[in-house]
Structures are given as structure tokens and as C-alpha cells.
Motif scaffolding. Structure first.
Motif, PDB file in Angstrom:
ATOM      1  N   ASP A 124       0.816  -1.220   0.000  1.00 57.52           N
ATOM      2  CA  ASP A 124       0.000   0.000   0.000  1.00 57.52           C
ATOM      3  C   ASP A 124       0.846   1.264   0.000  1.00 57.52           C
ATOM      4  O   ASP A 124       2.028   1.233   0.312  1.00 57.52           O
ATOM      5  CB  ASP A 124      -0.922   0.012   1.227  1.00 57.52           C
ATOM      6  N   GLN A 125       0.188   2.364  -0.323  1.00 63.67           N
ATOM      7  CA  GLN A 125       0.814   3.681  -0.281  1.00 63.67           C
ATOM      8  C   GLN A 125       0.133   4.513   0.812  1.00 63.67           C
ATOM      9  O   GLN A 125      -0.927   4.138   1.301  1.00 63.67           O
ATOM     10  CB  GLN A 125       0.696   4.313  -1.661  1.00 63.67           C
ATOM     11  N   PRO A 126       0.755   5.643   1.194  1.00 64.19           N
ATOM     12  CA  PRO A 126       0.254   6.394   2.366  1.00 64.19           C
ATOM     13  C   PRO A 126      -1.235   6.741   2.312  1.00 64.19           C
ATOM     14  O   PRO A 126      -1.880   6.823   3.363  1.00 64.19           O
ATOM     15  CB  PRO A 126       1.122   7.658   2.346  1.00 64.19           C
ATOM     16  N   LEU A 127      -1.787   6.915   1.109  1.00 62.62           N
ATOM     17  CA  LEU A 127      -3.216   7.181   0.968  1.00 62.62           C
ATOM     18  C   LEU A 127      -4.088   6.182   1.732  1.00 62.62           C
ATOM     19  O   LEU A 127      -5.173   6.508   2.215  1.00 62.62           O
ATOM     20  CB  LEU A 127      -3.570   7.140  -0.536  1.00 62.62           C
ATOM     21  N   VAL A 128      -3.588   4.933   1.873  1.00 66.85           N
ATOM     22  CA  VAL A 128      -4.390   3.903   2.531  1.00 66.85           C
ATOM     23  C   VAL A 128      -4.732   4.298   3.968  1.00 66.85           C
ATOM     24  O   VAL A 128      -5.811   3.968   4.473  1.00 66.85           O
ATOM     25  CB  VAL A 128      -3.682   2.523   2.482  1.00 66.85           C
ATOM     26  N   LEU A 131      -7.740   6.653   3.983  1.00 70.95           N
ATOM     27  CA  LEU A 131      -8.989   5.938   3.703  1.00 70.95           C
ATOM     28  C   LEU A 131      -9.411   5.127   4.933  1.00 70.95           C
ATOM     29  O   LEU A 131     -10.588   5.092   5.296  1.00 70.95           O
ATOM     30  CB  LEU A 131      -8.816   5.029   2.482  1.00 70.95           C
ATOM     31  N   ARG A 132      -8.452   4.502   5.583  1.00 74.53           N
ATOM     32  CA  ARG A 132      -8.743   3.726   6.790  1.00 74.53           C
ATOM     33  C   ARG A 132      -9.266   4.630   7.912  1.00 74.53           C
ATOM     34  O   ARG A 132     -10.243   4.308   8.582  1.00 74.53           O
ATOM     35  CB  ARG A 132      -7.462   2.999   7.241  1.00 74.53           C
ATOM     36  N   ALA A 133      -8.620   5.787   8.083  1.00 71.18           N
ATOM     37  CA  ALA A 133      -9.036   6.703   9.157  1.00 71.18           C
ATOM     38  C   ALA A 133     -10.468   7.183   8.918  1.00 71.18           C
ATOM     39  O   ALA A 133     -11.269   7.261   9.868  1.00 71.18           O
ATOM     40  CB  ALA A 133      -8.079   7.888   9.228  1.00 71.18           C
ATOM     41  N   ALA A 148      -0.924  -3.469   6.210  1.00 71.20           N
ATOM     42  CA  ALA A 148       0.462  -3.590   6.662  1.00 71.20           C
ATOM     43  C   ALA A 148       1.296  -2.467   6.045  1.00 71.20           C
ATOM     44  O   ALA A 148       2.533  -2.492   6.160  1.00 71.20           O
ATOM     45  CB  ALA A 148       1.023  -4.955   6.279  1.00 71.20           C
ATOM     46  N   GLY A 149       0.650  -1.518   5.394  1.00 72.27           N
ATOM     47  CA  GLY A 149       1.360  -0.370   4.815  1.00 72.27           C
ATOM     48  C   GLY A 149       2.381  -0.817   3.791  1.00 72.27           C
ATOM     49  O   GLY A 149       2.045  -1.533   2.846  1.00 72.27           O
ATOM     50  N   LYS A 150       3.623  -0.401   4.031  1.00 72.57           N
ATOM     51  CA  LYS A 150       4.714  -0.736   3.119  1.00 72.57           C
ATOM     52  C   LYS A 150       5.515  -1.877   3.725  1.00 72.57           C
ATOM     53  O   LYS A 150       6.059  -1.749   4.832  1.00 72.57           O
ATOM     54  CB  LYS A 150       5.567   0.526   2.950  1.00 72.57           C
ATOM     55  N   GLY A 151       5.577  -3.007   3.027  1.00 72.38           N
ATOM     56  CA  GLY A 151       6.243  -4.194   3.556  1.00 72.38           C
ATOM     57  C   GLY A 151       7.752  -4.168   3.372  1.00 72.38           C
ATOM     58  O   GLY A 151       8.315  -3.186   2.878  1.00 72.38           O
ATOM     59  N   ALA A 186       6.281   3.237  11.702  1.00 68.78           N
ATOM     60  CA  ALA A 186       5.525   3.118  12.958  1.00 68.78           C
ATOM     61  C   ALA A 186       4.539   4.266  13.216  1.00 68.78           C
ATOM     62  O   ALA A 186       3.402   4.002  13.633  1.00 68.78           O
ATOM     63  CB  ALA A 186       6.485   2.966  14.133  1.00 68.78           C
ATOM     64  N   PRO A 187       4.915   5.536  12.976  1.00 71.79           N
ATOM     65  CA  PRO A 187       3.958   6.617  13.277  1.00 71.79           C
ATOM     66  C   PRO A 187       2.667   6.538  12.456  1.00 71.79           C
ATOM     67  O   PRO A 187       1.660   7.137  12.827  1.00 71.79           O
ATOM     68  CB  PRO A 187       4.739   7.891  12.910  1.00 71.79           C
ATOM     69  N   LYS A 188       2.696   5.809  11.335  1.00 72.29           N
ATOM     70  CA  LYS A 188       1.492   5.663  10.508  1.00 72.29           C
ATOM     71  C   LYS A 188       0.528   4.642  11.125  1.00 72.29           C
ATOM     72  O   LYS A 188      -0.602   4.514  10.699  1.00 72.29           O
ATOM     73  CB  LYS A 188       1.880   5.248   9.094  1.00 72.29           C
ATOM     74  N   ASN A 189       1.037   3.905  12.107  1.00 70.20           N
ATOM     75  CA  ASN A 189       0.234   2.915  12.808  1.00 70.20           C
ATOM     76  C   ASN A 189      -0.375   1.841  11.898  1.00 70.20           C
ATOM     77  O   ASN A 189      -1.603   1.664  11.839  1.00 70.20           O
ATOM     78  CB  ASN A 189      -0.863   3.615  13.633  1.00 70.20           C
ATOM     79  N   PRO A 190       0.484   1.096  11.187  1.00 65.06           N
ATOM     80  CA  PRO A 190      -0.042  -0.008  10.379  1.00 65.06           C
ATOM     81  C   PRO A 190      -0.676  -1.050  11.297  1.00 65.06           C
ATOM     82  O   PRO A 190      -0.314  -1.128  12.476  1.00 65.06           O
ATOM     83  CB  PRO A 190       1.212  -0.571   9.687  1.00 65.06           C
ATOM     84  N   ASP A 191      -1.615  -1.813  10.772  1.00 64.44           N
ATOM     85  CA  ASP A 191      -2.233  -2.863  11.593  1.00 64.44           C
ATOM     86  C   ASP A 191      -1.269  -4.021  11.801  1.00 64.44           C
ATOM     87  O   ASP A 191      -1.374  -4.742  12.800  1.00 64.44           O
ATOM     88  CB  ASP A 191      -3.514  -3.340  10.918  1.00 64.44           C
ATOM     89  N   PHE A 192      -0.369  -4.233  10.842  1.00 65.47           N
ATOM     90  CA  PHE A 192       0.631  -5.303  10.903  1.00 65.47           C
ATOM     91  C   PHE A 192       1.872  -4.853  10.157  1.00 65.47           C
ATOM     92  O   PHE A 192       1.846  -3.855   9.442  1.00 65.47           O
ATOM     93  CB  PHE A 192       0.099  -6.605  10.240  1.00 65.47           C
ATOM     94  N   VAL A 193       2.956  -5.621  10.337  1.00 68.09           N
ATOM     95  CA  VAL A 193       4.167  -5.444   9.526  1.00 68.09           C
ATOM     96  C   VAL A 193       4.303  -6.677   8.642  1.00 68.09           C
ATOM     97  O   VAL A 193       3.980  -7.793   9.072  1.00 68.09           O
ATOM     98  CB  VAL A 193       5.398  -5.263  10.450  1.00 68.09           C
ATOM     99  N   LYS A 194       4.744  -6.467   7.399  1.00 70.19           N
ATOM    100  CA  LYS A 194       4.844  -7.582   6.443  1.00 70.19           C
ATOM    101  C   LYS A 194       6.272  -7.741   5.941  1.00 70.19           C
ATOM    102  O   LYS A 194       6.936  -6.755   5.637  1.00 70.19           O
ATOM    103  CB  LYS A 194       3.920  -7.270   5.243  1.00 70.19           C
ATOM    104  N   ILE A 195       6.720  -8.989   5.848  1.00 76.81           N
ATOM    105  CA  ILE A 195       8.013  -9.302   5.214  1.00 76.81           C
ATOM    106  C   ILE A 195       7.789 -10.347   4.126  1.00 76.81           C
ATOM    107  O   ILE A 195       7.039 -11.303   4.340  1.00 76.81           O
ATOM    108  CB  ILE A 195       9.048  -9.958   6.166  1.00 76.81           C
ATOM    109  N   TRP A 196       8.440 -10.175   3.006  1.00 72.74           N
ATOM    110  CA  TRP A 196       8.452 -11.214   1.970  1.00 72.74           C
ATOM    111  C   TRP A 196       9.722 -12.039   2.133  1.00 72.74           C
ATOM    112  O   TRP A 196      10.826 -11.493   2.029  1.00 72.74           O
ATOM    113  CB  TRP A 196       8.465 -10.585   0.576  1.00 72.74           C
ATOM    114  N   VAL A 197       9.573 -13.332   2.409  1.00 73.89           N
ATOM    115  CA  VAL A 197      10.723 -14.219   2.636  1.00 73.89           C
ATOM    116  C   VAL A 197      10.628 -15.361   1.629  1.00 73.89           C
ATOM    117  O   VAL A 197       9.996 -16.390   1.888  1.00 73.89           O
ATOM    118  CB  VAL A 197      10.717 -14.773   4.076  1.00 73.89           C
TER     119      VAL A 197
END
Ligand SMILES: [Zn+2]
Length: 438
Positions: A124-128, A131-133, A148-151, A186-197
Motif C-alpha cells: 500500500d501507499q500512504p493514501l491507505v 482511507l482507513r481513518a 500492513a502499509g509498506k512491507g 511506525a507513526p502511521k500505525n499499520p495494523d501489521f508489519v509484512k516481510i516477503w521471505v
């Protein structure tokens, strides 16, 4: 002011505060896994459930609007814990597509299929966040956004070489860079953090385990839970040991075993299936069996369907030298998901819908079919996509099961999904926060 205008204004203000719906005469499937309740009723005020249960215990309130659902079934809205919002138009993925209009079009498509919440996994990009708020201030009229914002991946790591994915995730090469990116995220308060492994079957670069571990621990310090795209057993196990919250896909390189089960149990790691993602890797290498299914065509335009049916597109799928392996990965994912569930590992509902040719809404129903094929009962599937998935999000006080105090995120069906999960496709109407959205 004319008396007429005054009465219109009065009517509008009465709608704005204190609208009460009375849904009655339906069979209630509340998502808890218990038996269905025949002749049920529900009171919904301003989008929240005030009372629900057998109709003789839930009388019709004064000044409510009655909706008769005789012969129908009401189940909770579907929560998809792995999607990707906004980057695709038709079959083309490009971060330029990430506009309010495109994200909202996709959220509305999800809602048409009874998907009332989606966790967008790292593209996602910051616009998300805006929209969520906006959604969280009121009563949404389309699927609820979680993000998860930006992974995170490694330098030039998977999936940056996928079409339209360059520049989408953070590309991290050292623990110092982890901290810098986390301080930005972190200040954007994503619901989760994502990693591609993943190394995409040896074709791409995989982020090293020590960097993934640093991401998990930096996220944890900020109060965030980390979900990882994994493919290999070894990565699932190593990252669970590092405190991973969820495997965002099934293990597909081998059957899971007791050692992984014990590790996931000890660390509280959840498993998401995304079985339909595996189906998508080979189902279009022939004309897909659902191309003319009205449940598919209702959201997929003719030019996309023509492309999927075209020789050029099919030949391109067939040219993938790994194609023969894909059905086996699906079978392994199905077996592993059921085995983990039976062993008591927490399982949430997820599809990885949203990227090109992974059709939002339609794919959630295919996921249910693939889960049924893997041995899950319809009741288990419903509980997984409602109760369990709300718990995964930490939103179990607001969504998930159909109970007093929860938002009225509901799917009304004309057929009983407990006898065959494909009956979840017989959608009469959909409600999100008490708003009728279909
Ligand atoms: Zn994904």
C-alpha cells in the motif's frame, strides 16, 4: 421555512441519529461454530447489533424498520486476512493505479461478494491510512481496510522483480536500515508489519533470516505484529522461533511435521492458507472453468475475460517451466493447512487476492471450496473467516461473530451454507456496519 421543507429536514435528521433495523425470520449462523438458530431476529441500531437470537426472545422495537428474511440464512461477513489493494486495473499491476477511486472500487467489489474486511499485505501507499481513518470514524459502506502499509524485503529481493512491484516494499540490507524504516513506518500505525521471505523457487533473492529477525524484533518493540510471506518449511520454522505472528501463506515445499507444530504453538504463530493463490498459478494455463460463471462475470469485465481465454495468454502461462510443479504445491498447502488446524494451530482466512488475475471477492469463495476439499467442514470454514479472523486482527469485540455489541457486518443467503459451503455464493444481500451495500 416551509412546512414541507421542515418535515424533510426532520426526516433526514431522524435517519442520521438512531436508525434501528429489525431483521426477522431468518436462520442465524453466528460464526461461533455452534448450531444454527432457526426463526431468529436481530436488532441493529446505528450499525451495531443490540440484540440477536431466537425471535421470541428478540421482540420488535418501536420505531424500527422491519426487514423480513423468511427462508434466508444470515452469516457473518467474510474477513480476508491477506489481500492487496489498489495496484491493479484489469490485469495490469502498477503503483500508479493506487488512487482513492481504484482502492474504493476494489473494496466495493469485495463487499458485493460478502467480504466485509480485508487486510492489505504490504503493497500500500500512504493514501491507505487516510482511507482507513475515514472509515474508522463512521460506518463504512465498503469492505473495511486493514493494512500492513509498506512491507519489507531485501535489496532487489522478491517480489520487487514482479510486474509493478519495483519500489513498492522497503529493500533492507542491514539492521541499521531496519530501524530507520521502522521509525518511518511506525507513526502511521499499520495494523501489521509484512516481510516477503522467498526466493521464488531459486529465481530471486531472499531476505536473510537475521534481517527478518531484526524486522520482527523492531516491530515488536513498537507494538506491531509481523506477518511473513513464506514458502519453505525452514523459513516458517526459523521465523516462528524469532516470534513471527503469522505465516501469510502455507508451507509448500514439504509436509509440515510435529517439530514445526510445536514451534508454532510455543510462539503463538498463526497460519493463513491462501490456497486459491496456488490455484491461480495454474488455473489459467487452460481456459479456466469459471470464465462464464455469472458469479465470476458479475465483477470481471469482458475484455479481461477475453484475455484470460485467449491463446496468447494461455500460451504464456504454459511457457512457465515451473508450471508442472504448481498443482503439487496446492495439494501440499491443503494438506498442511488441515494438519496444522487439527493440531490446534490458529488458522485465519486468507486468499492473497488483488494482484493480477487473483480476483477480489470471487477468489474468497474459491478459497472456501479449496478448504472444503482439504477436509474443513462448512461450519469450520465460517468460523475461520469470521470469529478466528477477527481474533487475528484483535478486533473480536467489534467484528467477527454475530453477537450483541458487534458491528452488523452480515451476509444474507438464500441457501444454507452449512450443508455446502458453495451456498455462500447464493448472496441475497450484504450489510457492513448495518449499511446495506448489496
Ligand atoms: Zn500477498
Amino acid at each position: 421555512m416551509s412546512r414541507h421543507l421542515f418535515s424533510i429536514l426532520f426526516y433526514l435528521s431522524s435517519l442520521a441519529c438512531g436508525e434501528t433495523l429489525y431483521l426477522r425470520n431468518f436462520t442465524l449462523i453466528d460464526g461461533s461454530g455452534g448450531p444454527a438458530v432457526p426463526n431468529a431476529a436481530m436488532v441493529v441500531t446505528d450499525g451495531r447489533i443490540q440484540a440477536v437470537g431466537s425471535k421470541d426472545k428478540v421482540p420488535e422495537p418501536k420505531d424500527s424498520r422491519a426487514i423480513d428474511l423468511a427462508g434466508k440464512f444470515v452469516m457473518p461477513g467474510v474477513i480476508n486476512l491477506h489481500g492487496h489493494l489498489g495496484n491493479v486495473v484489469d490485469l495490469t499491476q502498477d503503483p500508479k493505479n493506487f488512487t482513492k477511486a481504484n482502492v474504493e472500487a476494489q473494496l466495493k467489489t469485495y463487499a458485493q461478494y460478502g467480504v466485509t474486511a480485508v487486510l492489505s499485505m504490504g503493497s500500500d501507499q500512504p493514501l491507505v491510512y487516510d482511507l482507513r481513518a475515514a472509515q474508522r470514524k463512521g460506518r463504512p459502506t465498503m469492505a473495511r481496510i486493514f493494512t500492513a502499509g509498506k512491507g519489507f524485503t531485501g535489496p532487489a529481493g522478491y517480489p520487487t522483480s514482479a510486474p509493478g512491484m519495483k519500489g513498492v516494499p522497503y529493500e533492507i540490507s542491514s539492521p541499521a536500515e531496519v530501524q530507520k524504516a521502522m521509525d518511518e513506518l511506525a507513526p502511521k500505525n499499520p495494523d501489521f508489519v509484512k516481510i516477503w521471505v522467498d526466493d521464488h523457487l531459486g529465481k530471486e533473492k531472499k531476505i536473510p533470516t537475521e534481517i527478518s529477525a531484526a524486522i520482527i524484533s523492531a516491530a515488536k518493540k513498537k507494538g506491531f505484529r509481523t506477518c511473513a510471506h513464506i514458502f519453505y518449511y525452514a523459513d516458517a520454522k526459523a521465523l516462528s522461533e524469532k516470534g513471527l505472528y503469522a505465516c501469510a501463506h502455507s508451507v509448500r515445499d514439504r509436509e509440515v511435521d510435529d517439530a514445526l507444530i510445536q514451534t508454532m504453538k510455543k510462539n503463538g504463530t498463526w497460519q493463513l492458507g491462501t490456497l486459491v493463490r496456488e490455484l491461480s498459478t495454474f488455473v489459467f494455463s487452460k481456459p479456466a472453468p469459471f470464465l462464464n460463471d455469472p458469479f465470476f462475470t458479475m465483477s470481471v469485465n469482458k475484455s479481461v475475460r477475453d484475455t484470460l481465454a485467449s491463446d496468447a495468454y494461455i500460451k504464456k502461462q504454459q511457457a512457465d517451466k515451473d508450471l508442472p510443479k504448481y498443482p503439487g504445491f496446492l495439494a501440499t498447502a491443503q494438506k498442511n493447512l488441515k494438519k496444522l488446524y487439527d493440531a490446534g494451530i490458529r488458522v485465519g482466512f486468507a486468499t492473497d487476492s488483488g494482484p493480477p488475475a487473483r480476483f477480489s471477492g470471487f477468489f474468497e469463495h474459491k478459497e472456501m471450496e479449496l478448504m472444503a476439499q482439504a477436509g474443513f467442514t462448512p461450519s469450520q470454514i465460517i468460523t475461520i473467516f469470521s470469529k478466528n479472523s477477527a481474533e487475528f486482527l484483535g478486533w473480536q469485540k467489534d467484528i467477527g461473530t454475530i453477537e450483541k455489541g458487534h458491528w452488523a457486518d452480515l451476509v444474507v443467503l438464500t441457501k444454507n451454507p452449512l450443508t455446502d459451503i458453495r451456498n455462500a455464493q447464493a448472496i441475497d444481500s450484504v450489510y457492513i456496519a448495518g449499511n446495506k451495500v448489496r
